[in-house]
Design a protein around this motif. Sequence first.
Motif, PDB file in Angstrom:
ATOM      1  N   PRO A 160      60.512   2.981  34.800  1.00 39.99           N
ATOM      2  CA  PRO A 160      61.167   2.090  35.759  1.00 39.99           C
ATOM      3  C   PRO A 160      60.218   1.688  36.888  1.00 39.99           C
ATOM      4  O   PRO A 160      59.275   2.410  37.231  1.00 39.99           O
ATOM      5  N   GLY A 161      60.448   0.519  37.445  1.00 36.20           N
ATOM      6  CA  GLY A 161      59.700   0.056  38.599  1.00 36.20           C
ATOM      7  C   GLY A 161      58.431  -0.705  38.268  1.00 36.20           C
ATOM      8  O   GLY A 161      57.788  -1.238  39.172  1.00 36.20           O
ATOM      9  N   MET A 162      58.070  -0.765  36.985  1.00 35.95           N
ATOM     10  CA  MET A 162      56.830  -1.443  36.605  1.00 35.95           C
ATOM     11  C   MET A 162      57.031  -2.917  36.268  1.00 35.95           C
ATOM     12  O   MET A 162      56.115  -3.727  36.447  1.00 35.95           O
ATOM     13  N   ALA A 163      58.199  -3.272  35.747  1.00 36.95           N
ATOM     14  CA  ALA A 163      58.376  -4.608  35.169  1.00 36.95           C
ATOM     15  C   ALA A 163      58.158  -5.717  36.189  1.00 36.95           C
ATOM     16  O   ALA A 163      57.451  -6.699  35.906  1.00 36.95           O
ATOM     17  N   ALA A 164      58.742  -5.588  37.365  1.00 30.92           N
ATOM     18  CA  ALA A 164      58.600  -6.649  38.368  1.00 30.92           C
ATOM     19  C   ALA A 164      57.143  -6.816  38.781  1.00 30.92           C
ATOM     20  O   ALA A 164      56.651  -7.941  38.954  1.00 30.92           O
ATOM     21  N   LEU A 166      50.313 -18.573  27.381  1.00 23.92           N
ATOM     22  CA  LEU A 166      51.757 -18.710  27.544  1.00 23.92           C
ATOM     23  C   LEU A 166      52.215 -17.702  28.604  1.00 23.92           C
ATOM     24  O   LEU A 166      51.884 -16.520  28.523  1.00 23.92           O
ATOM     25  N   HIS A 167      52.955 -18.184  29.580  1.00 23.00           N
ATOM     26  CA  HIS A 167      53.412 -17.333  30.683  1.00 23.00           C
ATOM     27  C   HIS A 167      54.277 -16.210  30.117  1.00 23.00           C
ATOM     28  O   HIS A 167      55.374 -16.438  29.614  1.00 23.00           O
ATOM     29  N   THR A 168      53.773 -14.979  30.214  1.00 20.83           N
ATOM     30  CA  THR A 168      54.402 -13.818  29.583  1.00 20.83           C
ATOM     31  C   THR A 168      55.028 -12.914  30.634  1.00 20.83           C
ATOM     32  O   THR A 168      54.463 -12.698  31.702  1.00 20.83           O
ATOM     33  N   ALA A 169      56.201 -12.362  30.301  1.00 21.23           N
ATOM     34  CA  ALA A 169      56.898 -11.444  31.200  1.00 21.23           C
ATOM     35  C   ALA A 169      57.477 -10.293  30.377  1.00 21.23           C
ATOM     36  O   ALA A 169      57.388 -10.274  29.149  1.00 21.23           O
ATOM     37  N   THR A 170      58.103  -9.336  31.077  1.00 20.01           N
ATOM     38  CA  THR A 170      58.640  -8.159  30.401  1.00 20.01           C
ATOM     39  C   THR A 170      59.834  -7.621  31.162  1.00 20.01           C
ATOM     40  O   THR A 170      60.268  -8.202  32.165  1.00 20.01           O
ATOM     41  N   PHE A 171      60.373  -6.490  30.709  1.00 20.68           N
ATOM     42  CA  PHE A 171      61.538  -5.874  31.366  1.00 20.68           C
ATOM     43  C   PHE A 171      61.642  -4.424  30.933  1.00 20.68           C
ATOM     44  O   PHE A 171      60.935  -3.973  30.023  1.00 20.68           O
ATOM     45  N   PHE A 172      62.547  -3.694  31.603  1.00 23.77           N
ATOM     46  CA  PHE A 172      62.771  -2.275  31.309  1.00 23.77           C
ATOM     47  C   PHE A 172      64.228  -1.964  31.645  1.00 23.77           C
ATOM     48  O   PHE A 172      64.792  -2.571  32.569  1.00 23.77           O
ATOM     49  N   PRO A 173      64.878  -1.064  30.905  1.00 24.96           N
ATOM     50  CA  PRO A 173      66.272  -0.725  31.229  1.00 24.96           C
ATOM     51  C   PRO A 173      66.371   0.059  32.534  1.00 24.96           C
ATOM     52  O   PRO A 173      66.080   1.257  32.579  1.00 24.96           O
TER      53      PRO A 173
END
Length: 305
Positions: free
Chosen positions: A90-94, A111-118
Amino acid sequence: MVNEANGQSEEADAIREFWRGLGLPGLIDVHTHFMPQRVLDKVWAYFDAVGPMTGVAWPITYRDAEDERLQRLRAFGVRAFTAMIYPHKPGMAAWLNAWGADFAARTPDCLHTATFFPEPGAADVVRGALESGAQVFKAHLQVGAYDPADPQLDDVWGLLAESGTPVVTHCGSGPVPGKHTGPGPISAVLARHPRLRLIVAHLGTPEYAEFLGLADRYPHVHLDTTMVFTDFTETLAPFPRDLLPRLKHHEDRILLGTDFPNIPYPYLHALESLAHLGLGDDWLRAVCFGNAARLFADAPALRAA
């Protein structure tokens, strides 16, 4: 140094000959890794130690500075690529998404790439990334060790499905299984969000048949070729040749991916491994360029393609 430069030039020339021979304007690679250097250093350290887990050494072929890696891809004729970033806590995605937005702004062919975490606020993180122009997301169920059906991600998958934004997902159990890898966990997400543009990384290695089955059931499921068919992967998880007709059947939903720079062989070998399948030039043209050009038609680097 001269010999090294000549070798790089010869490699680039051979790769360009490959796609020019197909009548393509270049390549689109949907699975490449660019990330903050301190994160990349940890990833490289992982691969340096992966031998004891797989029984096979994993040397990084393109362990170069960021600018040099970009120059290589451009010399190869890669028209568009990604910056596959992924958190493991947690806390890394942003933070990673902020880096990804900056990288895309200074790298127009990425390509503008992003990610997420629960985690609490995951949907807000994804919504913010979409508003900032994210074109593709990465989810790594093995490294992140999370259940994709975690309730904290339901709105995330909903946002991605509604926006039509592709998400490259490492959900197969290779090179080593995780608690939430395999077709089962991600199938639960697709059952709830059937319009999700899921790109199954590595063709779902080693559960190839099962993930092709998801493509049979869900018309928005794609698969990328990352590392599959190469000599390296064939020793660990060979692709069953009786599945080749299914690859041909899904010609419009197979995408070129390589895992550059984190591959233990030359980039050209990945392309030659695709050609050696014998699925024909039309299949190669679709996989190496056409399918991704359609999926990412609004990308600045591809508008004139």
